[in-house]
Design an enzyme around this catalytic site. Sequence first.
Site, PDB file in Angstrom:
ATOM      1  N   TRP A 136      48.408  62.242  14.641  1.00  0.00           N
ATOM      2  CA  TRP A 136      48.671  62.493  16.058  1.00  0.00           C
ATOM      3  C   TRP A 136      49.549  63.721  16.273  1.00  0.00           C
ATOM      4  O   TRP A 136      49.473  64.374  17.324  1.00  0.00           O
ATOM      5  CB  TRP A 136      49.298  61.259  16.703  1.00  0.00           C
TER       6      TRP A 136
ATOM      7  N   TYR B 101      45.346  63.453  23.713  1.00  0.00           N
ATOM      8  CA  TYR B 101      46.167  62.446  24.377  1.00  0.00           C
ATOM      9  C   TYR B 101      45.871  62.521  25.879  1.00  0.00           C
ATOM     10  O   TYR B 101      46.306  63.447  26.564  1.00  0.00           O
ATOM     11  CB  TYR B 101      47.655  62.691  24.091  1.00  0.00           C
ATOM     12  N   PHE B 102      45.163  61.522  26.353  1.00  0.00           N
ATOM     13  CA  PHE B 102      44.700  61.554  27.730  1.00  0.00           C
ATOM     14  C   PHE B 102      45.731  61.012  28.718  1.00  0.00           C
ATOM     15  O   PHE B 102      45.432  60.850  29.900  1.00  0.00           O
ATOM     16  CB  PHE B 102      43.381  60.797  27.860  1.00  0.00           C
ATOM     17  N   ASP B 103      46.952  60.733  28.250  1.00  0.00           N
ATOM     18  CA  ASP B 103      48.031  60.426  29.190  1.00  0.00           C
ATOM     19  C   ASP B 103      48.665  61.704  29.731  1.00  0.00           C
ATOM     20  O   ASP B 103      49.542  61.637  30.595  1.00  0.00           O
ATOM     21  CB  ASP B 103      49.090  59.516  28.567  1.00  0.00           C
TER      22      ASP B 103
ATOM     23  N   ASP C 106      54.472  54.389  12.825  1.00  0.00           N
ATOM     24  CA  ASP C 106      54.956  55.584  13.509  1.00  0.00           C
ATOM     25  C   ASP C 106      56.317  55.351  14.147  1.00  0.00           C
ATOM     26  O   ASP C 106      56.699  54.231  14.454  1.00  0.00           O
ATOM     27  CB  ASP C 106      53.960  56.001  14.592  1.00  0.00           C
ATOM     28  N   GLU C 107      57.048  56.434  14.337  1.00  0.00           N
ATOM     29  CA  GLU C 107      58.294  56.454  15.111  1.00  0.00           C
ATOM     30  C   GLU C 107      59.247  55.323  14.713  1.00  0.00           C
ATOM     31  O   GLU C 107      59.796  54.607  15.549  1.00  0.00           O
ATOM     32  CB  GLU C 107      57.978  56.396  16.608  1.00  0.00           C
TER      33      GLU C 107
ATOM     34  N   TRP D 277      47.573  56.381  26.193  1.00  0.00           N
ATOM     35  CA  TRP D 277      48.811  55.613  26.274  1.00  0.00           C
ATOM     36  C   TRP D 277      49.084  55.321  27.748  1.00  0.00           C
ATOM     37  O   TRP D 277      48.819  56.146  28.613  1.00  0.00           O
ATOM     38  CB  TRP D 277      49.960  56.404  25.644  1.00  0.00           C
ATOM     39  N   THR D 278      49.626  54.147  28.039  1.00  0.00           N
ATOM     40  CA  THR D 278      49.590  53.682  29.425  1.00  0.00           C
ATOM     41  C   THR D 278      50.966  53.484  30.051  1.00  0.00           C
ATOM     42  O   THR D 278      51.103  52.739  31.014  1.00  0.00           O
ATOM     43  CB  THR D 278      48.780  52.370  29.524  1.00  0.00           C
ATOM     44  N   GLU D 279      51.998  54.163  29.536  1.00  0.00           N
ATOM     45  CA  GLU D 279      53.283  54.081  30.222  1.00  0.00           C
ATOM     46  C   GLU D 279      53.132  54.439  31.696  1.00  0.00           C
ATOM     47  O   GLU D 279      53.745  53.812  32.562  1.00  0.00           O
ATOM     48  CB  GLU D 279      54.299  55.030  29.572  1.00  0.00           C
TER      49      GLU D 279
END
Length: 530
Positions: free
Chosen positions: A360, A385-387, A292-293, A435-437
């Site tokens: 996604w 997306y739970f962020d 991805d990306e 995702w945890t940023e």
Amino acid sequence: MIPRPALLNDLSGSCELTSGATVSGDLADAVRLALPTLDLRPGDSGDIDVRRDPALGPEAYRLTTGSRGAEIVAGGRAGAFYAAQSLHQLLPDASYRFSTGAAWPLPGVRIEDAPRFAWRGLHLDVARHFFPKREVLRLIDLMAMHKLNRLHLHLVDDQGWRVESRAYPLLHEVSSHRPRTATNYYKEPDAYDDLPHGGYYSLADLAEIGAYARSRCVTVVPEIDVPGHASAILAAYPALGATGERYDVLDRWGISPAILSPLPPTVEFLTTIFDEVIGALGETPYVHIGGDEVVLDHWAESAEINAYRDSLGLATTNDLQAWFLRRLADALAERGSRAVVWDEAFVSGGLRQDTLVMPWRGMGVGRRAAAAGHDVIATPVFPLYFDYAEAASADEPMAIGDATTVADVAAFAPAPADWAEEERERVIGVQAQLWTERVPDARTVDYRLWPRACALAEVAWSGAAAPDFTGRLREHLGRLDAIGVEYRPLAGPHPWQRRRPHRPSGVQVRDVMDRIDAMTHSAESTRPSV
């Protein structure tokens, strides 16, 4: 009960189940493991009798409780384990707390049950913020309680490498930590905490995580995201990059131009990493390789890479990326694992037919992957997306945007009714991503995941949330309280869960496709903007 069983009928009888009760049968170990606070004992005959019925599917079960105790009939170990989880939810909330000599009323019921989807997943990004082994094991327990069975561990990204490598030790010595971390909200000016952050799992840790998960009917899906998101790798081994330049482990969020070279030394490096990870985890039926990306500019500018592409008879750098990912998937197949990719890799084309696709960027591209014959795991940004925050409120902790609610998750249809039947059959599961940023610690993991993951569990197991889901969820929160889960209350965060500094208005998640288009141009494209 969450997730709701396919069939649940009340019966007239009841009994009392005491701590230290006996359990018998060839699948008794699965029941004992599923009910740790009850301290069950093995016996020749028991208060809970378990037997196998090969006619049932491996995760299917029948549970009958009444005046004689409990009887479980299961197709396999997983079915017995899930039957025990359902049995536990028939008991009072206090049964989720360990106590000796306690006795619990067990009502009479008959349950017949089996999952709608084989893949019922949660993704945890341990690359942006590292979570130690104890938190991973705890998450596995919570997944098992909710009959979720795939733990997707995002082990590497620009911001960190999270597993020991004996073949390439600089990965854990150099790439596993960064000197500071960005603390800014989306599109604000950069701000940093100036605190070192890092950590990694030893191969022994990984082996323990794999064994612990398997004992609880959870499969670990490791992700080594390539060829982009490569800053951390190239901080340790710059020769593996397209330019040979050294990168720092990234201390900010977003997309980096850092990219691995597609040349043979990189393939050799990654297959060695696969051997180490698979060897540590044990049985590993799936390995996620990302795709991805990816910013392909450095490939396009490299004479050596262009010459290699020409030698392979490929016309474009996108074709080369597709070839590279297929080469890795072939290597995984030789090791008994199926490759999993994000949807950009499908758009690039050239995937092995047995590669699983995670769309996604939306279920539109997921439908195209299904129509092309790929198995699909539903993973769209909205609502999985739970962020994203659970409400558009300044009280919510910092998130990438607003808002994905429990109701949004519960309303999701992984295999939409308007798809062709053969397309629907290709949707083998559903998975939420954390995702945890902006998730710096375990307490925030709890807050972000629960109770939205309860809704995910219902959809993944039953295919759709039942109309009475909200009422059952309110009762289910008492179980989470007993376990000690610091979930987000349905009415909003506790005072200590609120974000104290005022945060600017967030991105609306219902407009998220505009933001995705800005990042990736469209679901037809594999190239992000930087």
